[in-house]
Design an enzyme around this catalytic site. Sequence first.
Site, mmCIF file in Angstrom:
data_model
loop_
_atom_site.group_PDB
_atom_site.id
_atom_site.type_symbol
_atom_site.label_atom_id
_atom_site.label_comp_id
_atom_site.label_asym_id
_atom_site.label_seq_id
_atom_site.Cartn_x
_atom_site.Cartn_y
_atom_site.Cartn_z
ATOM 1 C CD GLU A 62 25.914 -31.661 -35.485
ATOM 2 O OE1 GLU A 62 25.467 -30.926 -34.384
ATOM 3 O OE2 GLU A 62 27.242 -31.693 -35.555
ATOM 4 C CG ASP B 57 20.750 -33.399 -36.157
ATOM 5 O OD1 ASP B 57 21.205 -34.551 -35.275
ATOM 6 O OD2 ASP B 57 21.070 -32.401 -36.315
ATOM 7 C CB SER C 38 24.919 -34.635 -32.958
ATOM 8 O OG SER C 38 25.678 -33.313 -32.619
#
Length: 572
Positions: free
Chosen positions: A281, A285, A484
Amino acid sequence: MTGGRQKGRMGLRACFLGLLALSIAGKCSYSPEPDQQRTLPPGWVSLGRLDPEEELSLTFALRQRNLERLAHVVQAVSDPHSPRYGKYLTLEDVAELVRPSPLTLRTVRKWLLGAGARNCHSVTTQDFLTCWLSVRQAELLLSGAEFHRYVGGPAKTSVVRSLQPYQLPRALASHVDFVGGLHRFPPTSTLRQRHEKQVAGAVGLHLGVTPAVIRERYNLTARDVGSGATNNSQACAQFLDQYFHESDLAKFMHLFGGKFVHQTSIAHVVGKQGQGRAGIEASLDVEYLMSAGANISTWVYSNPGRHEAQEPFLQWLLVLSNESALPHVHTISYGDDEDSLSNTYIQRVNTEFMKAAARGLTMLFASGDSGAGCWSVSGRHQFRPSFPASSPYVTTVGGTSFRNPFLVTNEIVDYISGGGFSNVFPRPPYQEEAVAKFLSSSPHLPPSTYYNASGRAYPDVAALSDGYWVVSNSIAIPWVSGTSASTPVFGGILSLINEHRILNGQPPLGFLNPSLYQKHGAGLFDVTHGCHESCLNEEVQGQGFCSGPGWDPVTGWGTPNFPDLLKTLLNP
């Protein structure tokens, strides 16, 4: 009446005198968070009660002032029709507005110091106070608390929490909102890896979403990058056990960033960057914020929780309240079920987003990966909204898929895209017209008992959330999916628009929603096909809300068409 008032004063005085004596039972105590969920999340186990002499770091949220005035300021600086549009407050201005009263500051400090608290430090706005105490002192101070060490989550994270309700002296009821570091467990990432059927030999196919695919779909040319001539910046936040590696970013850009000017390193890491394995994650990002918002200075807020009793998300909020110079756009892939959090906590965090909006920060949150969600209330199923996605002071990003997963085509709903209606926040005025139109015209509304039609509706916008390539721990990983992914992509595109605004002598975008809704989604591709998931029962059969023309609670106003969105937001 005089006798009654005198009696009340004497009772309050008795409770106040009990502060230092820690006499906080019965009528002299109150529970700041009576509705906070205190069940142990699945996958977590207790390792036992803590040693009474072990040290804890706890954060006390002090009661703020002038919140109605703060709301008016946010409306004025965020509304393009207001003469104050773009005239944002400084951190010092915000502090002057919301700073707790001298009585609150004095009372809370006296209480804490009398209980043996030490190494207390505050923030610029003086509305948070973090102190160290022994477990023995903390359990005396917070009557009912019982601290255990718990281990859980994919990374077998260790945290210190109390599942028991805590109470404070009633004399503090007007001074303390809540105490951080007791109840809330770190939420588990819902990022997924979906395995699509492989197709080979056809011209024009792609085998997953990369920066090139993003740039083609959203009409970004090689010239649509940061100029390097402004103080423009963007940021993402990573939380417990989520770290990025600079080497992964460099490899990602080597593999996928050859067609546009980009940066290969993070400009600034705020907080402690852990030494563990990279998290998918966190890698996602950073890599997609920096490839959508290409060649723009990027910060990472790393919030691992410096102590097991700290809440990483709360620590990030404290940083925002303590730094004068911050990036203009923040993207955050973090959320909890609304019903798992106390109303006191939710309202206070919402105020922190108001403070950010008053300062001209754009806050983007992922809408979640559970569609409309589902839970059972008194034996009946209902949809389950997510927070902070449901906050009226953030811009929430949903998710889409390509109609054909191997072609750059029009987008449809990604069935996991979080969306719905808050059970906490009423519908804000800026979205009244859009939501009312959806509710009156949608042919596929679920039963009205499943959602609060008068609540804040989300998401506001969307972007692709299905089938991303990510480099993490030196490995290129395909088919990573979730909001995400869509959130940093939309954030990077807003950073490019900020670049143009700054070069034109305009202020950054700030809180985006009033502009978005006034323009009725101009500059966005409307997503009109598909529904997201929800309760698997006979009544709704796994289907939540469905998209349609205009705004909807699955993909908001739609996905970015950069040239048109740039024109729309350069002259809101």
